[in-house]
Design an enzyme around this catalytic site. Structure first.
Site, PDB file in Angstrom:
ATOM      1  N   GLY A 121      40.654  33.906  35.374  1.00 22.23           N
ATOM      2  CA  GLY A 121      42.065  34.128  35.102  1.00 22.23           C
ATOM      3  C   GLY A 121      42.496  32.441  35.139  1.00 22.23           C
TER       4      GLY A 121
ATOM      5  N   GLY B  39      36.867  43.228  45.475  1.00 23.95           N
ATOM      6  CA  GLY B  39      37.737  42.065  45.579  1.00 23.95           C
ATOM      7  C   GLY B  39      38.239  42.594  46.937  1.00 23.95           C
ATOM      8  N   GLY B  40      39.148  41.023  47.629  1.00 21.81           N
ATOM      9  CA  GLY B  40      39.885  41.251  48.954  1.00 21.81           C
ATOM     10  C   GLY B  40      39.071  41.578  50.037  1.00 21.81           C
TER      11      GLY B  40
ATOM     12  N   ARG C 137      39.502  38.829  29.501  1.00 16.56           N
ATOM     13  CA  ARG C 137      39.182  39.957  30.704  1.00 16.56           C
ATOM     14  C   ARG C 137      40.399  40.091  31.152  1.00 16.56           C
ATOM     15  NH1 ARG C 137      40.035  39.677  36.260  1.00 16.56           N
ATOM     16  NH2 ARG C 137      37.996  41.034  37.228  1.00 16.56           N
TER      17      ARG C 137
ATOM     18  N   GLY D 236      44.322  42.303  67.715  1.00 14.70           N
ATOM     19  CA  GLY D 236      43.230  42.652  67.924  1.00 14.70           C
ATOM     20  C   GLY D 236      42.532  40.964  67.532  1.00 14.70           C
TER      21      GLY D 236
ATOM     22  N   TYR E 292      35.669  27.187  44.309  1.00 17.34           N
ATOM     23  CA  TYR E 292      35.698  28.120  43.664  1.00 17.34           C
ATOM     24  C   TYR E 292      36.779  29.056  42.518  1.00 17.34           C
ATOM     25  CZ  TYR E 292      36.092  33.685  44.141  1.00 17.34           C
ATOM     26  OH  TYR E 292      35.993  34.714  44.014  1.00 17.34           O
TER      27      TYR E 292
ATOM     28  N   ARG F 217      34.320  35.375  46.359  1.00 22.61           N
ATOM     29  CA  ARG F 217      34.445  34.620  47.235  1.00 22.61           C
ATOM     30  C   ARG F 217      33.439  34.021  48.435  1.00 22.61           C
ATOM     31  NH1 ARG F 217      36.081  33.502  52.754  1.00 22.61           N
ATOM     32  NH2 ARG F 217      35.946  35.834  53.128  1.00 22.61           N
TER      33      ARG F 217
ATOM     34  N   CYS G 240      43.247  35.598  42.706  1.00 19.73           N
ATOM     35  CA  CYS G 240      43.632  36.423  41.841  1.00 19.73           C
ATOM     36  C   CYS G 240      45.243  36.374  42.259  1.00 19.73           C
ATOM     37  CB  CYS G 240      43.205  37.908  42.200  1.00 19.73           C
ATOM     38  SG  CYS G 240      44.173  38.594  41.358  1.00 19.73           S
TER      39      CYS G 240
HETATM   40  P1  RVP Z   1      37.003  37.866  45.852  1.00 15.71           P
HETATM   41  O1  RVP Z   1      36.086  38.429  46.852  1.00 15.71           O
HETATM   42  O2  RVP Z   1      38.609  38.381  47.805  1.00 15.71           O
HETATM   43  O3  RVP Z   1      37.256  36.524  46.208  1.00 15.71           O
HETATM   44  O4  RVP Z   1      37.891  39.061  44.695  1.00 15.71           O
HETATM   45  C1  RVP Z   1      37.117  38.781  43.464  1.00 15.71           C
HETATM   46  C2  RVP Z   1      37.061  40.102  42.000  1.00 15.71           C
HETATM   47  O5  RVP Z   1      38.581  39.501  41.910  1.00 15.71           O
HETATM   48  C3  RVP Z   1      36.528  39.467  40.980  1.00 15.71           C
HETATM   49  O6  RVP Z   1      35.725  40.478  41.609  1.00 15.71           O
HETATM   50  C4  RVP Z   1      37.650  40.127  40.282  1.00 15.71           C
HETATM   51  O7  RVP Z   1      37.832  41.828  40.312  1.00 15.71           O
HETATM   52  C5  RVP Z   1      38.516  39.019  40.751  1.00 15.71           C
HETATM   53  N1  RVP Z   1      39.045  38.432  40.266  1.00 15.71           N
HETATM   54  C6  RVP Z   1      38.480  37.530  39.289  1.00 15.71           C
HETATM   55  N2  RVP Z   1      39.040  36.646  38.574  1.00 15.71           N
HETATM   56  C7  RVP Z   1      40.194  36.540  38.881  1.00 15.71           C
HETATM   57  C8  RVP Z   1      41.560  36.216  38.996  1.00 15.71           C
HETATM   58  O8  RVP Z   1      41.528  35.310  37.904  1.00 15.71           O
HETATM   59  N3  RVP Z   1      42.500  36.475  38.532  1.00 15.71           N
HETATM   60  N4  RVP Z   1      40.176  38.113  39.712  1.00 15.71           N
END
Ligand code: RVP
Length: 506
Positions: free
Chosen positions: A410, A360-361, A419, A487, A406, A383, A320
């Site tokens: 967006g 996410g994150g 979205r 860490g 992956y 991810r 993202c």
């Molecule tokens: P991650 O697990 O860190 O890969 O994040 C997945 C999340 O990122 C999705 O569940 C969604 O909320 C968000 N996402 C998906 N597509 C995009 C983008 O193109 N910006 N962001």
């Protein structure tokens, strides 16, 4: 004047858990990871839908199709099938998950009696399957007439022109079972008759499935599998705030257990209108999550609108770039902590508990533990799941290493502009996500087993056997940048990159 938050916006990596007392009976094998998925009157009723493990897969084309949904439900979590496809395609994916019967295989290598031995050999080479049902019309659902396996022919002695009807094992010599037979009973029949496979037929004698000798053992080892009342796998599905009047009925009809409005920013009237439409047409029978939000106000808005769960996170996803392009978002840890407080406050006021999902994150497995400790009921990951065999994307070799593709919803590749839709003309759009590779990591089952063991171990370190207990007992500390360095392995020369060195889930 603009509002300024007192606290900086922090990520999971800036926190650690401080261990609490571990009683002797607090061991990983005893930890329950069951967690609520949808709103309920806590203390007065059971949550109508719970997950057996606190992990769901992201509403993304590179992550959540029917194949992923079956694999994840087998381990106790849930996939949300991606919504950026036609209504028919998404509903078909949901329907396939609901129709999937562990151990019952729909045959894809089928013969008709007129086909020749030469065609049998060709089909075997193409599909790799040596068990081929013979049906009246040569399909996997036609009237069963016999079966061909390698035991039925010898290439050195038989003409390639010989018709299947001449050498197949005919129906009268086959052991079959009727539709509705359980996997356990099918397995007993297989053992009693020393079979390699058992055809399952309906009342008219049409082929439905094949059950293979080895599959029962594989399928009985999934004590946490997430099943509905009819013992079908549970599955979620993404929806949007534009075509819900057509999409929701199709997904409900296909059997989706829960829906989720998929948007990068959910603090909007569009989400409210979507939930209202669902309530008007289905009451509370159809469960729908909403999001994403990152603060108390966003949570309250969606809670009041009737969301069954609320998803947290803007800009923290690995693919993202929303924060870069638009300058909006919030550190995932800070957002989770604030929304968890808002959720508890809402519960105090109304008696209604609305589960929250940190989306996410998640970079390290321990980030899942941190998210739960901070109050998340479950986490959504993109991810993490994209790396596995079961994800829909391609496995490719990059610089000598296997990778999986992956891409963000967006990104220009997904073109899921809806979205990110805020209304207005669509002639112009910009990317909020990237197209990328993630290191291939093998089967979902093996990876999740390790991740879940780490979560259970951490919970025991904090003296907790359930997620609510963990949230209650957890002690969290912000760490300095120097302690982050401490860490990891430090001040040593690493011999090789064994798994111990890195607990990064990539
Ligand atoms: P991650 O697990 O860190 O890969 O994040 C997945 C999340 O990122 C999705 O569940 C969604 O909320 C968000 N996402 C998906 N597509 C995009 C983008 O193109 N910006 N962001």
């Amino acid at each position: 004047m603009a509002y300024y938050y007192d606290e900086p916006s922090r990520t999971f990596n800036e926190y650690l858990l401080v261990p609490g007392h571990t009683p002797a009976d607090c061991i990983p094998a005893k930890v329950s990871l069951k967690t609520p998925l949808v709103r309920y009157r806590k203390g007065e009723e059971e949550c109508p839908i719970s997950l057996n493990v606190p992990m769901v897969s992201a509403i993304m084309a590179a992550v959540s199709d029917d194949n992923m949904a079956v694999a994840l439900a087998t381990e106790g979590g849930m996939s949300f099938i991606y919504g950026n496809q036609t209504i028919e395609q998404e509903a078909a994916m949901v329907a396939r998950v609901k129709a999937y019967k562990a151990g019952f295989v729909e045959s894809d290598s089928n013969l008709s009696p007129e086909m020749t031995l030469g065609q049998v050999v060709e089909l075997k080479e193409k599909t790799g399957h040596s068990t081929m049902p013979v049906t009246s019309d040569g399909t996997g659902t036609g009237k069963l007439l016999g079966i061909v396996t390698e035991r039925d022919y010898r290439l050195s002695r038989m003409s390639l022109d010989l018709p299947v009807s001449e050498f197949m094992t005919p129906l009268e010599k086959l052991v079959t079972a009727t539709e509705g037979t359980s996997l356990k009973v099918a397995n007993d029949i297989i053992w009693d008759h020393k079979l390699n496979s058992l055809p399952i037929v309906d009342d008219e004698g049409n082929l439905k499935y094949l059950v293979f000798r080895q599959d029962y053992d594989t399928h009985k080892e999934n004590p946490l599998e997430l099943l509905d009342d009819e013992k079908r796998y549970m599955v979620g599905a993404g929806i949007n705030s534009r075509d819900y009047a057509e999409r929701v009925p199709a997904l409900v009809e296909a059997g989706a257990d829960v829906l989720c409005i998929d948007s990068s920013e959910g603090f909007s009237d569009w989400q409210k209108m979507t939930i209202e439409w669902i309530r008007e047409h289905y009451g509370t029978d159809v469960k729908v999550g909403a999001g994403n939000v990152v603060d108390r106000d966003g949570f309250r808005f969606l809670a009041d609108a009737g969301a069954d769960f609320v998803k947290i996170g803007i800009g923290g996803g690995s693919i993202c770039i929303t924060r870069e392009t638009k300058g909006i978002g919030r550190g995932q840890a800070t957002a989770t902590i604030e929304v968890a407080k808002a959720r508890d406050e809402y519960f105090e006021e109304t008696g209604i508990y609305i589960p929250i999902c940190s989306d996410g994150g998640i970079v390290y497995d321990h980030h899942i533990s941190l998210a739960l400790a901070m109050g998340a009921d479950f986490v959504m990951l993109g991810r993490y799941f994209a790396r596995f065999d079961e994800s829909p994307s391609h496995k490719v070799m990059v610089n000598g290493t296997y990778m999986k593709e992956y891409w963000g919803e967006g990104s220009a590749r997904a073109r899921n502009w809806g979205r990110y839709d805020l209304g207005g003309k669509k002639s112009l759009s910009f990317e909020e996500g990237v197209d990328s590779y993630v290191p291939y990591a093998g089967p979902l089952k093996d990876n999740m087993a390790v991740t879940l063991l780490k979560i259970r171990s951490t919970m025991c370190n904090c003296g907790a056997l359930t997620i609510p207990e963990f949230q209650d007992k957890a002690k969290l500390t912000v760490i300095s940048s120097t302690s982050i360095v401490e860490g990891g392995a430090h001040d040593v020369l690493l011999k090789d990159k064994t798994p111990y060195v890195s607990n990064v889930t990539n």
